[in-house]
Design a protein around this motif. Structure first.
Motif, PDB file in Angstrom:
ATOM      1  N   PRO A   1      -6.065   2.412  -9.540  1.00  0.00           N
ATOM      2  CA  PRO A   1      -6.093   2.277 -10.996  1.00  0.00           C
ATOM      3  C   PRO A   1      -6.962   3.360 -11.646  1.00  0.00           C
ATOM      4  CG  PRO A   1      -7.261   0.455  -9.949  1.00  0.00           C
ATOM      5  CD  PRO A   1      -6.642   1.256  -8.859  1.00  0.00           C
ATOM      6  N   THR A   2      -6.561   3.792 -12.843  1.00  0.00           N
ATOM      7  CA  THR A   2      -7.362   4.735 -13.609  1.00  0.00           C
ATOM      8  C   THR A   2      -8.602   4.015 -14.143  1.00  0.00           C
ATOM      9  OG1 THR A   2      -5.259   5.671 -14.314  1.00  0.00           O
ATOM     10  CG2 THR A   2      -7.225   6.491 -15.405  1.00  0.00           C
ATOM     11  N   ALA A   3      -8.421   2.764 -14.543  1.00  0.00           N
ATOM     12  CA  ALA A   3      -9.545   1.950 -15.002  1.00  0.00           C
ATOM     13  C   ALA A   3      -9.212   0.499 -14.703  1.00  0.00           C
ATOM     14  CB  ALA A   3      -9.775   2.158 -16.498  1.00  0.00           C
ATOM     15  N   GLY A   4     -10.217  -0.353 -14.770  1.00  0.00           N
ATOM     16  CA  GLY A   4      -9.988  -1.764 -14.515  1.00  0.00           C
ATOM     17  C   GLY A   4     -10.354  -2.127 -13.091  1.00  0.00           C
ATOM     18  N   ARG A   5     -10.318  -3.416 -12.810  1.00  0.00           N
ATOM     19  CA  ARG A   5     -10.786  -3.865 -11.504  1.00  0.00           C
ATOM     20  C   ARG A   5      -9.835  -4.874 -10.880  1.00  0.00           C
ATOM     21  NH1 ARG A   5     -16.566  -5.842 -12.583  1.00  0.00           N
ATOM     22  NH2 ARG A   5     -16.315  -4.920 -14.623  1.00  0.00           N
TER      23      ARG A   5
ATOM     24  N   PRO B   1     -15.017  -8.548  -6.303  1.00  0.00           N
ATOM     25  CA  PRO B   1     -14.399  -7.271  -6.652  1.00  0.00           C
ATOM     26  C   PRO B   1     -14.096  -6.441  -5.404  1.00  0.00           C
ATOM     27  CG  PRO B   1     -16.727  -7.278  -7.243  1.00  0.00           C
ATOM     28  CD  PRO B   1     -16.406  -8.645  -6.754  1.00  0.00           C
ATOM     29  N   VAL B   2     -12.920  -5.853  -5.347  1.00  0.00           N
ATOM     30  CA  VAL B   2     -12.550  -5.045  -4.178  1.00  0.00           C
ATOM     31  C   VAL B   2     -11.934  -3.727  -4.646  1.00  0.00           C
ATOM     32  CG1 VAL B   2     -12.127  -6.908  -2.545  1.00  0.00           C
ATOM     33  CG2 VAL B   2     -10.297  -6.202  -4.087  1.00  0.00           C
ATOM     34  N   VAL B   3     -12.008  -2.729  -3.764  1.00  0.00           N
ATOM     35  CA  VAL B   3     -11.252  -1.497  -3.985  1.00  0.00           C
ATOM     36  C   VAL B   3     -10.234  -1.416  -2.850  1.00  0.00           C
ATOM     37  CG1 VAL B   3     -11.325   1.008  -4.083  1.00  0.00           C
ATOM     38  CG2 VAL B   3     -13.173  -0.327  -5.098  1.00  0.00           C
TER      39      VAL B   3
ATOM     40  N   GLU C   1      -5.809  -1.254   4.172  1.00  0.00           N
ATOM     41  CA  GLU C   1      -6.883  -2.089   3.647  1.00  0.00           C
ATOM     42  C   GLU C   1      -6.294  -3.360   3.018  1.00  0.00           C
ATOM     43  OE1 GLU C   1      -9.992  -1.947   3.922  1.00  0.00           O
ATOM     44  OE2 GLU C   1     -10.687  -3.344   2.378  1.00  0.00           O
TER      45      GLU C   1
ATOM     46  N   ARG D   1      -5.468  -5.703   5.665  1.00  0.00           N
ATOM     47  CA  ARG D   1      -6.684  -6.287   6.232  1.00  0.00           C
ATOM     48  C   ARG D   1      -7.179  -7.437   5.355  1.00  0.00           C
ATOM     49  NH1 ARG D   1     -11.763  -6.413   6.647  1.00  0.00           N
ATOM     50  NH2 ARG D   1     -12.065  -5.469   4.608  1.00  0.00           N
TER      51      ARG D   1
END
Lengths: 361, 540
Positions: B74-78, B85-87, B93, B96
């Motif tokens: 994402p350009t922004a946001g979560r 919260p994860v990336v 991933e 997983r």
């Protein structure tokens, strides 16, 4: 820190010219490392390999002689590859062209007139076309992979030649050596200046010029480029990719066949089991090194001819295997293809990892 | 920022008892250059919930899903997973974490067996026999019959999809993303799939279900999020909606409800298609079934429909890239040309603009002047030069410049490569190139797809002007706003069948939505279909 490839908005015109030069430079460096690794003095070896061929008139002449078949085959292949058609079997078309052309001196041995040579050359072209038409038609009619079919036909052609010169086409007065009768007078290419330099180079340059014009200025060349770049757009323009496959196979096969008969009618002078040090395969490298452009191919062919001469010289002077030339050609192709990336991408060094948001674990 | 908006749909879901959301996207933005594919999108799914993601083509569904699955960032946001919260850096991933995805187009090796294909996707397989046994057990358990030793090449499309699903299930996912799973299935296979998904949901696995088939969504899903132009426009419980009301939400109910049009005086027939049949040429292709239509001089006929219902096949048949079975199937200006190729049809005065700009309508690596030659090969090799086939690139240059001026194509340099132009500018060029020839018939597929508003307005105006000048214009589009803006008559294509063309002023979004949803068959009266739908709420 890492290195990233960043796509350029357009292909870089500078890099299109610079990338082959970078590739050649990288090949020289790699070559030096290889020489050092096998315990030969790298600088001396590189001198012998790359520069000595330019040091005498005789070797310059030989350079042109070696480049002739590479140009003839390479320009044809460059058009085929532009069309995204993968004729890998030029060596086979070369061999079959030589076979067909040799029918004239072997079966009509006493016929001597300028037309003899014309007939030989025409049959050579025809032979190359016939051999190339097989993978083309199999691809069109049956969906067979042209890379595999054309490649495997190389071995068929070579074994056919081997059998002919050991059997039916063997010179009856040849003390049982596996070779045909020797070609004489109008059965050979006219030479310039008494050396080995012959009319073949003129044919090669004419072919290169003709194909350069074809690719740049004509509808057919446009068709080749469209179908190679974007087949769907080619269909939208009303071009047929089947007909294109056949066209470029016949063109590249015909030129490879011409190279074959020119070679046996000049430097070789007869049919024998080995008539080519792999020109058909080296020409693939030539085509790519020449940026799939007929004029570029001429330059590239001269460069590759150096590797043949240098290989022979290094064999004599340093006792390196004659396979060294093949190694250099392989290394060169590797670097050419690798450096092509630079035409469409630029290197960028990224100092840190991408911004991690607060959510990073 | 909260996700309270999902309460309407989520509260009724079977996962309602769960304390929180399994996965949540908050304020997610994704930009590609100047184009915003996802604009502050919120999405929240509870464990055990089958959540529908709805929207037209280009609404931003796949972008959102790719961010959840880690193929895009994402350009922004979560993104939150189980409240944390994860990336999601990459698909590995995502797997997983427990996210599995079944793509619309499968990635299977045809020459390998089912077990071998699945082993390739798993990280540590030591015992192929044990894996085969597990595959057999899982597939039996979930009602997805599959023979582990079968070679993929021998399997039907439905069976191949089962491999993909079983592959995900072996990784015991907590969230299964399915992209248009029923597009390739027979009704019976689809029914079986629904049972499997319901079983999974009852075990607590969440499913994110992307589909254009609204009846399915109504039947299967507990909640839905509807995207339009990259924004969330509604979150509804699909069970409380009708297919028509969902369609309205997808396409936007506020624009052009009914717009009377002055019927233009229709001239002679420009394009006539008579019972055109075209077999499907691949597992994902659609066969055309008895398509008939007529476009008269001075009018625009628009063909609406959800993507993948035969639009590109119809375009190919009209342009001549694929030939019809008899010459009379396609008639341009009274000349039967079903057997003729693209070039011959162009010489009859027809022009075509395909959906895909790069690689179909234009060659990406070619300059604009060269791309001019693409659709006018016969003109640029003029009589004297034709014998040798020499091209007049000087004239091509002039034409490219003229088209660029007339259609406001903005470019960074005089004659740039096609791929360096933005989508809108290239589309203006590709459309302009055809209009410059003053065609008597124009067939255009998705004229303003992925194009900014200014370019879209210019292109639509050009199409209207062309028709006003006496050409017959056929527009294939998935953008209903566009269709209602420019069409004189509207027909709908669904699974390769084309409805009759109805005058635009008697068409409503509701009727179009019904025809799109599958009330197909040209003979079926839409009023009847409407009644049928409302009576029992089912498509068939």
């Amino acid at each position: 820190m890492r290195i990233e490839l960043e796509k350029r908005p357009e292909r870089s015109a500078t890099m299109a010219w610079a990338s082959p030069l970078i590739a050649v430079l990288a090949t020289v460096v790699t070559g030096g490392l290889i020489f050092a690794a096998i315990g030969k003095p790298p600088l001396t070896a590189l001198w012998i390999f790359f520069l000595e061929p330019f040091s005498s008139l005789w070797s310059l002449e030989e350079l042109v002689v070696k480049a002739t078949p590479l140009i003839l085959i390479g320009v044809g292949l460059s058009v085929a590859y532009r069309a995204n058609v993968w004729n890998i079997g030029a060596e086979g078309q070369f061999t079959f062209g030589a076979l067909m052309g040799a029918i004239v001196p072997i079966f009509f041995n006493s016929w001597q007139s300028p037309l003899t040579l014309v007939a030989m050359l025409a049959l050579g072209v025809l032979g190359g076309m016939i051999w190339a038409a097989i993978p083309a038609l199999l691809k069109i009619k049956a969906g067979a992979n042209e890379i595999l079919v054309s490649l495997m036909l190389v071995y068929v052609a070579q074994l056919l030649l081997d059998w002919l010169v050991r059997g039916p086409w063997r010179d009856p007065k040849g003390y049982n050596f596996p070779k045909s009768v020797g070609f004489e007078d109008w059965q050979t290419m006219p030479v310039f200046g008494g050396g080995r330099l012959n009319l073949g180079i003129v044919l090669a340059l004419v072919a290169a010029a003709a194909l350069a014009i074809l690719m740049r200025r004509t509808m057919k060349g446009f068709e080749v480029r469209v179908l190679g770049e974007a087949p769907r757009a080619g269909r939208f323009a009303g071009f047929s990719s089947d007909r294109m496959t056949l066209f470029v196979f016949l063109l590249s096969g015909g030129l490879a066949g011409l190279a074959g008969i020119v070679e046996v009618a000049s430097t070789v002078g007869q049919l024998q089991p080995n008539i080519s040090p792999g020109y058909g395969f080296t020409a693939i490298i030539v085509a790519f090194l020449g940026r799939l452009d007929p004029i570029g191919v001429v330059v590239a062919a001269l460069m590759l001819a150096v590797s043949y001469l240098g290989g022979e010289a290094a064999q004599v002077a340093l006792g390196i295997s004659d396979k060294a030339a093949r190694v250099f050609q392989g290394v060169l192709l590797f670097w050419v293809l690798a450096c092509d990336t630079l035409i469409y991408y630029r290197l960028r060094i990224v100092r840190t990892a991408p911004v991690a948001e607060e959510g990073a674990r | 920022m909260t996700a309270s908006g999902t309460a309407a749909g989520g509260a009724k879901g079977e996962g309602a008892s769960a304390p929180g959301f399994l996965v949540e996207a908050r304020g997610v933005v994704k930009r590609f250059g100047a184009f915003t594919a996802n604009d502050h999108v919120d999405l929240a799914i509870r464990p055990g919930e089958i959540h529908a993601l709805l929207g037209e083509n280009g609404a931003g569904k796949s972008t959102l899903v790719k961010m959840l699955y880690g193929s895009l960032q994402p350009t922004a946001g979560r993104i939150f997973w189980k409240g944390e919260p994860v990336v999601v850096t990459d698909p590995a991933e995502a797997r997983r974490l427990g996210i599995g995805m079944v793509f619309q187009h499968f990635s299977l090796f045809e020459a390998l067996t089912v077990t071998e294909n699945i082993a390739l996707a798993l990280s540590n397989v030591s015992d192929m026999n044990a894996l085969a046994a597990r595959i057999a057990a899982v597939s039996k358990d979930y009602g997805l019959p599959l023979e582990p030793r079968a070679t993929v090449a021998d399997l039907s499309v439905g069976e191949r999809q089962r491999i993909e699903i079983v592959r995900c299930l072996l990784q015991e996912p907590k969230l299964l993303i399915m992209d248009e799973p029923t597009a390739v299935l027979t009704p019976q296979e689809a029914d079986q799939l629904f049972l499997t998904l319901e079983r999974l949901a009852s075990e607590g696995c969440a499913v994110l279900y992307i589909s254009h088939r609204l009846e399915e969504v109504k039947r299967l899903c507990h909640a839905s999020t509807i995207l339009r132009h990259g924004k969330v426009v509604a979150r509804v419980d699909p069970k409380q909606e009708t297919a028509a009301s969902l369609a309205r939400l997808m396409v936007g109910a506020d624009v052009h409800a009914i717009r009377p049009k002055h019927a233009r005086v229709a001239g002679p027939t420009r394009l006539y298609v008579d019972q055109l049949d075209l077999p499907a040429n691949g597992p994902f292709a659609v066969a055309l079934d008895q398509v008939s239509l007529e476009v008269r001089a001075g009018e625009i006929l628009a063909i609406a429909g959800v993507a993948g219902n035969g639009q590109s096949e119809l375009f190919d048949a009209l342009s001549g890239e694929r030939h019809a079975d008899h010459p009379g199937a396609v008639v341009i200006d009274d000349t039967p040309c079903g057997h003729l190729g693209v070039g011959a049809r162009r010489e009859l005065g027809a022009a075509f603009v395909p959906e895909e700009r790069l690689g179909h309508g234009a060659v990406p690596a070619f300059r604009l002047s060269e791309n001019v030659v693409l659709t006018r090969d016969t003109i640029f090799a003029d009589a004297a030069r034709r014998l040798l086939g020499f091209l007049d690139f000087g004239r091509a240059d002039q034409t490219a410049e003229r088209v660029s001026q007339a259609y406001d194509v903005r470019k960074s340099r005089p004659d740039p490569e096609a791929r360096s132009l933005s989508g809108g500018n290239l589309q203006k060029f590709v459309v302009g190139r055809e209009l410059d020839r003053k065609p008597r018939v124009l067939v255009v597929n998705q004229p303003t797809w992925g194009v900014d508003a200014g370019a879209a307005a210019l292109i639509r105006q050009a199409l209207v002007d062309l028709a006003a000048d006496g050409a017959g214009v056929l527009v294939i589009s998935q953008d209903l706003d566009e269709i209602f803006e420019i069409a004189d008559r509207i027909a709908v294509i669904s699974r390769g069948c084309l409805s009759p063309g109805y005058d635009a002023h008697v068409m409503t979004l509701e009727k179009v939505g019904l025809l799109m949803g599958g009330a197909h068959g040209g003979s079926e009266a839409i009023e009847g279909a409407l009644k049928l739908r409302e009576a029992d709420g089912r498509a068939y």
